[in-house]
Design an enzyme around this catalytic site. Structure first.
Site, PDB file in Angstrom:
ATOM      1  N   HIS A 174      43.688  42.508  39.915  1.00 37.18           N
ATOM      2  CA  HIS A 174      43.136  41.749  39.345  1.00 37.18           C
ATOM      3  C   HIS A 174      43.468  42.865  37.867  1.00 37.18           C
ATOM      4  O   HIS A 174      42.599  43.682  37.739  1.00 37.18           O
ATOM      5  CB  HIS A 174      42.091  41.317  39.488  1.00 37.18           C
ATOM      6  CG  HIS A 174      41.729  40.375  41.341  1.00 37.18           C
ATOM      7  ND1 HIS A 174      40.680  39.829  42.136  1.00 37.18           N
ATOM      8  CD2 HIS A 174      43.149  39.833  41.135  1.00 37.18           C
ATOM      9  CE1 HIS A 174      41.074  39.358  42.553  1.00 37.18           C
ATOM     10  NE2 HIS A 174      41.950  38.648  42.631  1.00 37.18           N
ATOM     11  N   ALA A 175      43.759  41.155  36.854  1.00 38.83           N
ATOM     12  CA  ALA A 175      44.567  42.290  35.450  1.00 38.83           C
ATOM     13  C   ALA A 175      43.141  42.768  35.079  1.00 38.83           C
ATOM     14  O   ALA A 175      43.285  43.873  34.215  1.00 38.83           O
ATOM     15  CB  ALA A 175      45.855  41.719  34.811  1.00 38.83           C
ATOM     16  N   ARG A 176      41.934  42.183  34.392  1.00 36.93           N
ATOM     17  CA  ARG A 176      41.398  42.354  33.336  1.00 36.93           C
ATOM     18  C   ARG A 176      39.865  42.732  34.290  1.00 36.93           C
ATOM     19  O   ARG A 176      39.114  43.298  33.396  1.00 36.93           O
ATOM     20  CB  ARG A 176      41.194  40.456  34.080  1.00 36.93           C
ATOM     21  CG  ARG A 176      39.901  40.167  35.218  1.00 36.93           C
ATOM     22  CD  ARG A 176      40.053  38.621  34.317  1.00 36.93           C
ATOM     23  NE  ARG A 176      38.727  37.787  35.834  1.00 36.93           N
ATOM     24  CZ  ARG A 176      38.665  36.337  35.572  1.00 36.93           C
ATOM     25  NH1 ARG A 176      38.608  36.039  34.566  1.00 36.93           N
ATOM     26  NH2 ARG A 176      37.898  36.067  36.986  1.00 36.93           N
ATOM     27  N   GLU A 177      40.402  43.137  35.416  1.00 36.05           N
ATOM     28  CA  GLU A 177      39.032  44.823  35.855  1.00 36.05           C
ATOM     29  C   GLU A 177      39.564  45.674  35.786  1.00 36.05           C
ATOM     30  O   GLU A 177      39.912  46.547  36.053  1.00 36.05           O
ATOM     31  CB  GLU A 177      39.197  44.281  37.611  1.00 36.05           C
ATOM     32  CG  GLU A 177      38.985  42.609  38.165  1.00 36.05           C
ATOM     33  CD  GLU A 177      38.455  42.279  39.533  1.00 36.05           C
ATOM     34  OE1 GLU A 177      39.321  43.491  40.314  1.00 36.05           O
ATOM     35  OE2 GLU A 177      38.380  41.754  39.871  1.00 36.05           O
ATOM     36  N   ASN A 249      45.416  39.148  44.743  1.00 36.30           N
ATOM     37  CA  ASN A 249      44.958  39.464  46.535  1.00 36.30           C
ATOM     38  C   ASN A 249      44.545  38.275  47.010  1.00 36.30           C
ATOM     39  O   ASN A 249      43.676  38.154  47.793  1.00 36.30           O
ATOM     40  CB  ASN A 249      43.638  39.673  45.518  1.00 36.30           C
ATOM     41  CG  ASN A 249      42.066  40.938  46.659  1.00 36.30           C
ATOM     42  OD1 ASN A 249      43.157  41.252  47.118  1.00 36.30           O
ATOM     43  ND2 ASN A 249      41.484  40.229  47.082  1.00 36.30           N
ATOM     44  N   ARG A 250      45.608  36.944  47.263  1.00 36.77           N
ATOM     45  CA  ARG A 250      45.744  35.730  48.662  1.00 36.77           C
ATOM     46  C   ARG A 250      46.798  35.584  48.735  1.00 36.77           C
ATOM     47  O   ARG A 250      47.077  35.098  49.383  1.00 36.77           O
ATOM     48  CB  ARG A 250      45.344  35.148  47.768  1.00 36.77           C
ATOM     49  CG  ARG A 250      43.598  34.217  46.466  1.00 36.77           C
ATOM     50  CD  ARG A 250      42.478  34.217  47.675  1.00 36.77           C
ATOM     51  NE  ARG A 250      41.428  34.129  47.251  1.00 36.77           N
ATOM     52  CZ  ARG A 250      40.389  35.376  46.186  1.00 36.77           C
ATOM     53  NH1 ARG A 250      40.860  36.413  46.123  1.00 36.77           N
ATOM     54  NH2 ARG A 250      39.198  35.921  45.887  1.00 36.77           N
ATOM     55  N   SER A 303      36.417  44.718  40.556  1.00 36.16           N
ATOM     56  CA  SER A 303      35.040  44.456  39.280  1.00 36.16           C
ATOM     57  C   SER A 303      34.927  43.219  40.065  1.00 36.16           C
ATOM     58  O   SER A 303      35.824  42.516  39.297  1.00 36.16           O
ATOM     59  CB  SER A 303      34.843  45.387  38.368  1.00 36.16           C
ATOM     60  OG  SER A 303      35.566  44.804  37.893  1.00 36.16           O
ATOM     61  N   TYR A 304      33.257  43.337  39.619  1.00 37.11           N
ATOM     62  CA  TYR A 304      32.589  43.907  39.384  1.00 37.11           C
ATOM     63  C   TYR A 304      31.202  43.016  40.610  1.00 37.11           C
ATOM     64  O   TYR A 304      31.408  42.072  41.059  1.00 37.11           O
ATOM     65  CB  TYR A 304      31.201  43.717  38.841  1.00 37.11           C
ATOM     66  CG  TYR A 304      31.390  42.590  37.868  1.00 37.11           C
ATOM     67  CD1 TYR A 304      30.001  41.871  37.806  1.00 37.11           C
ATOM     68  CD2 TYR A 304      32.010  41.538  37.292  1.00 37.11           C
ATOM     69  CE1 TYR A 304      30.005  40.310  37.144  1.00 37.11           C
ATOM     70  CE2 TYR A 304      31.910  40.010  36.525  1.00 37.11           C
ATOM     71  CZ  TYR A 304      30.737  39.379  36.598  1.00 37.11           C
ATOM     72  OH  TYR A 304      30.606  38.169  36.140  1.00 37.11           O
ATOM     73  N   GLU A 384      33.938  46.538  44.859  1.00 37.45           N
ATOM     74  CA  GLU A 384      32.721  45.928  43.825  1.00 37.45           C
ATOM     75  C   GLU A 384      32.485  46.761  42.994  1.00 37.45           C
ATOM     76  O   GLU A 384      31.194  46.912  43.496  1.00 37.45           O
ATOM     77  CB  GLU A 384      32.602  44.378  43.731  1.00 37.45           C
ATOM     78  CG  GLU A 384      33.514  43.596  45.041  1.00 37.45           C
ATOM     79  CD  GLU A 384      34.382  42.290  43.693  1.00 37.45           C
ATOM     80  OE1 GLU A 384      34.433  42.948  42.862  1.00 37.45           O
ATOM     81  OE2 GLU A 384      35.219  42.214  44.142  1.00 37.45           O
TER      82      GLU A 384
END
Length: 417
Positions: A174-177, A249-250, A303-304, A384
């Site tokens: 997930h790019a924003r993590e 991730n799905r 995260s998170y 996480e």
């Protein structure tokens, strides 16, 4: 017709940086099973909401980002379910622009204690192959390319010997993590420099594989266009949509397309047109299968939320009621307990642990389930990391590294107890 043409031209040529001005993050705390289920349905059915912290259980806070045009509608929906909301972040634009460390692409100096661009991460990785200690073989290799043609790099460390077991650690599906790759790079650097006796022992006994950025297109996009982008960057024209991105991730091809996914291409949890449809999941799947017979465990950093989780993610027969526990659930729980306890003891924090369906919510098509179900990795974990937002101060990077490294040491010791 004119407005559609303008939209398509914008998509094809220039996408301005998204500011999130006027966006808010609302917090709600469900108090009944019905409210939890209502929020879970909302998460996969409403493309206008973005769940930062997903609905897990009764009494657990849920964070939802919403744009100004849909705020009233969301509040009405929450009220209809007897959910009381409060404003967690009043203006997401101001939250993003609050200084938390490096967040622009105009600086090209890699800093292990800060957030780094994709180019700077890749440049640093290439430079590290010659920095490993004598007797340690370090290799940087690509498992394949992303949709936009970027390499997906794995950094491996090994010693000579036959029958050696290995461990896998990946991040940034997930790019924003951003805390996830920053934490992984700290762990990798600790292995390269052999910072203490514990890491030297881990290298003496096992080979290690680190994949810092599984979603390079999305991660690059968070630096250039949209700090809160989550998915990959393939446009969903095959689904008749102008929206971009699949939730990787799905998308892994194991029990794909059942619990906790959306088939709406504009949704943050869109699972793709088919299992393993995306280039990123295809190449990582192949590498996990290739390494699977040697892997003692895999760890996928997210995260998170302060959680340490393991398969399975789905419910029994996908009935949405009873979580499907692995046949070796008790053994996975034993290792997860010891791992999470070590993390907690680092800074006196509190980490939930257990089956991911129980701890957070039901999902399918995730990395950890694929690693266990297809690649045959017995101990597949999905933590996480620390924080209460995707926008997290860079002072947390060293803290996250320290607690996660302690967790890795405890995990390895528990597996070999």
């Amino acid at each position: 017709m004119k407005s559609i043409l303008i939209l398509l031209l914008g998509v094809c040529f220039v996408q301005a940086r998204k500011t999130y001005d006027g966006y808010k993050v609302l917090s709600v705390t469900p108090s009944t099973p019905g409210q939890v289920e209502f929020l879970r349905r909302l998460m996969v059915s409403d493309v206008n909401v973005d769940f930062w912290k997903e609905p897990t259980n009764i009494g657990q806070q849920v964070d939802i980002m919403i744009g100004p045009d849909h705020l009233s509608e969301l509040r009405s929906k929450l009220t209809s379910a007897d959910l009381v909301s409060s404003v967690f972040i009043d203006n997401v634009r101001e939250h993003i622009e609050t200084p938390t460390g490096r967040n622009t692409v105009d600086q090209h100096i890699f800093n292990i204690n800060d957030f780094n661009t994709l180019d700077d991460i890749y440049t640093w990785l290439q430079a590290q192959t010659g920095n490993c200690a004598a007797g340690v073989s370090c290799q940087l290799y690509s498992v394949g390319n992303s949709y936009e043609g970027r390499p997906i790099y794995v950094f491996s460390l090994s010693r000579s010997g036959t029958g050696r077991k290995a461990y896998w650690v990946d991040a940034t599906i997930h790019a924003r993590e951003w805390i996830a790759p920053a934490t992984l790079l700290q762990v990798l650097n600790h292995f390269i420099t052999q910072g203490d006796a514990q890491v030297t022992d881990l290298l003496n006994r096992y080979d290690w594989y680190f994949l810092p950025v599984m979603n390079p297109d999305g991660y690059e996009f968070t630096w250039t266009n949209d700090r809160l982008w989550r998915k990959n960057r393939r446009q969903n024209t095959d689904a008749g949509s102008i929206c971009f991105g699949t939730d990787l991730n799905r998308n892994f091809d194991f029990r794909w397309g059942h619990d906790g996914v959306s088939f709406e291409p504009c949704s943050e949890t869109y699972c793709g047109p088919s299992g393993g449809s995306e280039p990123e999941t295809q190449v990582v799947s192949a590498e996990l299968v290739r390494l699977g017979p040697t892997l003692a465990a895999s760890v996928t950093l997210h995260s998170y939320g302060y959680m340490w989780m393991f398969p399975w993610g789905n419910t029994v027969n996908y009935n949405g009621i009873q979580c499907d526990l692995a046949a070796d659930h008790d053994e996975l729980m034993r290792v997860a307990d010891l791992t999470a306890n070590a993390i907690e003891n680092t800074y006196n924090s509190r980490w939930d642990r257990g089956n991911s369906c129980v701890v957070i919510y039901a999902t399918t098509g995730g990395t950890d389930d694929y690693a266990k179900g297809v690649a045959g990795v017995k101990y597949a974990f999905c933590p996480e990391l620390r924080g209460n937002s995707f926008i997290i101060d860079n002072s947390n990077i060293v803290l996250s590294f320290t607690e996660i490294f302690n967790g890795i040491v405890a995990m390895v010791n528990a597996i070999n107890a």
